[in-house]
Design a protein around this motif. Structure first.
Motif, short mmCIF file in Angstrom:
data_model
loop_
_atom_site.label_atom_id
_atom_site.label_comp_id
_atom_site.label_asym_id
_atom_site.label_seq_id
_atom_site.Cartn_x
_atom_site.Cartn_y
_atom_site.Cartn_z
N ALA A 37 -1.65 6.52 53.13
CA ALA A 37 -1.88 6.51 51.67
C ALA A 37 -1.04 5.41 51.19
O ALA A 37 -1.70 4.74 50.12
N ALA A 38 0.29 5.02 51.51
CA ALA A 38 0.91 4.03 50.78
C ALA A 38 0.29 2.88 51.16
O ALA A 38 0.25 2.08 50.21
N LEU A 39 -0.10 2.53 52.32
CA LEU A 39 -0.81 1.11 52.74
C LEU A 39 -2.02 0.97 51.98
O LEU A 39 -2.42 0.14 51.47
N THR A 40 -2.88 2.12 51.69
CA THR A 40 -4.16 2.03 51.01
C THR A 40 -3.60 1.82 49.51
O THR A 40 -4.55 0.66 48.80
N LEU A 41 -2.51 2.28 48.94
CA LEU A 41 -2.31 1.93 47.76
C LEU A 41 -1.81 0.50 47.46
O LEU A 41 -2.08 -0.15 46.62
N THR A 42 -1.11 -0.09 48.29
CA THR A 42 -0.75 -1.36 48.60
C THR A 42 -1.98 -2.38 48.57
O THR A 42 -2.21 -3.29 47.69
N ALA A 43 -2.87 -2.11 49.30
CA ALA A 43 -4.39 -2.79 49.24
C ALA A 43 -5.05 -2.57 47.91
O ALA A 43 -5.40 -3.60 47.33
N SER A 85 -9.58 -3.14 44.19
CA SER A 85 -9.94 -1.65 44.52
C SER A 85 -11.25 -1.57 44.99
O SER A 85 -11.70 -0.58 45.41
N ALA A 86 -12.09 -2.80 45.08
CA ALA A 86 -13.46 -2.61 45.67
C ALA A 86 -13.23 -2.77 47.25
O ALA A 86 -12.40 -3.37 47.70
N CYS A 87 -14.19 -2.28 47.88
CA CYS A 87 -14.50 -2.68 49.30
C CYS A 87 -14.51 -4.15 49.55
O CYS A 87 -15.49 -4.74 49.08
N THR A 88 -13.99 -4.49 50.48
CA THR A 88 -13.80 -6.08 50.93
C THR A 88 -15.18 -6.35 51.46
O THR A 88 -15.48 -7.58 51.17
N PHE A 89 -16.03 -5.43 51.89
CA PHE A 89 -17.24 -5.72 52.77
C PHE A 89 -18.44 -5.88 51.80
O PHE A 89 -19.52 -6.44 52.25
N THR A 125 -10.55 3.20 51.65
CA THR A 125 -9.23 3.36 52.41
C THR A 125 -8.61 2.05 53.23
O THR A 125 -9.65 0.95 53.31
N VAL A 126 -7.56 1.92 53.49
CA VAL A 126 -7.08 0.82 54.01
C VAL A 126 -7.82 0.08 55.42
O VAL A 126 -7.96 1.12 56.31
N VAL A 127 -7.74 -1.03 55.71
CA VAL A 127 -8.31 -1.40 57.00
C VAL A 127 -7.27 -2.76 56.96
O VAL A 127 -6.75 -3.44 56.09
N PHE A 128 -7.18 -3.25 58.39
CA PHE A 128 -6.32 -4.26 58.58
C PHE A 128 -7.31 -5.42 59.03
O PHE A 128 -8.09 -5.36 60.06
N ALA A 143 0.94 -7.71 53.27
CA ALA A 143 0.00 -7.46 52.08
C ALA A 143 -1.44 -8.31 52.43
O ALA A 143 -2.23 -8.00 52.10
N ASP A 144 -1.27 -9.43 53.06
CA ASP A 144 -2.40 -10.48 52.80
C ASP A 144 -3.30 -9.86 54.23
O ASP A 144 -4.40 -10.16 54.21
N ASN A 145 -2.76 -9.10 55.05
CA ASN A 145 -3.58 -8.43 55.99
C ASN A 145 -4.24 -6.88 55.64
O ASN A 145 -5.15 -6.59 56.39
N LEU A 146 -3.94 -6.60 54.52
CA LEU A 146 -4.50 -5.14 54.22
C LEU A 146 -5.70 -5.44 53.10
O LEU A 146 -5.76 -6.33 52.23
N ALA A 147 -6.70 -4.50 53.49
CA ALA A 147 -7.88 -4.72 52.66
C ALA A 147 -8.49 -3.24 52.56
O ALA A 147 -8.02 -2.26 53.14
N LEU A 148 -9.45 -3.02 51.57
CA LEU A 148 -10.11 -1.62 51.56
C LEU A 148 -11.70 -1.77 52.17
O LEU A 148 -12.23 -2.56 51.97
N ALA A 149 -11.92 -0.65 52.71
CA ALA A 149 -13.17 -0.22 53.14
C ALA A 149 -13.81 0.59 52.63
O ALA A 149 -13.11 1.96 52.69
N CYS A 150 -14.98 0.71 52.10
CA CYS A 150 -15.76 2.27 51.74
C CYS A 150 -16.04 2.80 52.94
O CYS A 150 -15.99 2.23 54.14
N PRO A 151 -16.33 4.14 53.10
CA PRO A 151 -16.69 4.97 54.20
C PRO A 151 -17.71 4.31 55.13
O PRO A 151 -17.58 4.24 56.32
#
Length: 201
Positions: free
Chosen positions: A21-27, A32-36, A45-48, A58-66
């Protein structure tokens, strides 16, 4: 280009839900939108980006929708949860939006809306034949297992061959992440998407 990948297990690494959750918060602090697919939901949620869970920069963290997360963790999608299809004129983001719309419509009170959603879902899954003809299977985990066996160079080469493939999830996978706003939530969008697909096919 597709963005299929697999979950990477690292020996001795077992993050707690709080750590994830902390990694997701950082991303999320960056975007806040899905990178894809650019869908913005609290369920992102966070993806690498380099698929390395040890690289928490931080540059390697992104978000992905389900929906997009399932493509990034293809090895976790069982045969009963999804199917690989051939959709050369739809980009992965459109496929994710469309699947959320289908899940939303299948839960609608309007019977016509539910029937339309079933037809669109049937249309999507009917594109599995080219995948089966070329690869011998439409099972997502089979493709995930294949990706796990490849070197980084081979992985890049295979991604090119996967370019026009999409993962269609069972609607139950999206039941808690419905599209309740935006163009993907409107059934009238489906016919426009279908006409555009036919025009480009």
């Amino acid at each position: 280009m597709s963005d299929f990948s697999v979950s990477r297990q690292v020996a001795g690494l077992a993050r707690t839900p709080e750590e994830r959750a902390a990694l997701t918060l950082t991303a999320r602090s960056r975007d806040s939108a899905c990178t894809f697919c650019r869908y913005d939901t609290p369920d992102n949620t966070v993806v690498f980006l380099d698929d390395n869970p040890l690289n928490t920069g931080a540059d390697n963290l992104a978000l992905a929708c389900p929906a997009c997360l399932a493509r990034r963790e293809l090895d976790t999608v069982g045969a009963d949860a999804g199917v690989m299809v051939w959709l050369p004129a739809l980009n992965p983001g459109d496929v994710s939006h469309l699947q959320r719309a289908i899940a939303h419509a299948l839960n609608a009170d309007d019977e016509t809306c539910r029937e339309d959603a079933e037809r669109v879902l049937g249309w999507l899954t009917s594109h599995d034949s080219p995948v089966r003809a070329r690869w011998g299977t439409t099972h997502p985990q089979a493709f995930g297992s294949a990706l796990q066996q490849l070197t980084a160079e081979q992985h890049d080469q295979v991604q090119g061959q996967f370019r026009h493939m999409a993962l269609i999830l069972h609607p139950a996978r999206a039941v808690n992440t419905l599209a309740t706003s935006g163009i993907e939530a409107l059934p009238r969008w489906w016919s426009a998407l279908y006409r555009d697909y036919c025009a480009r096919s």
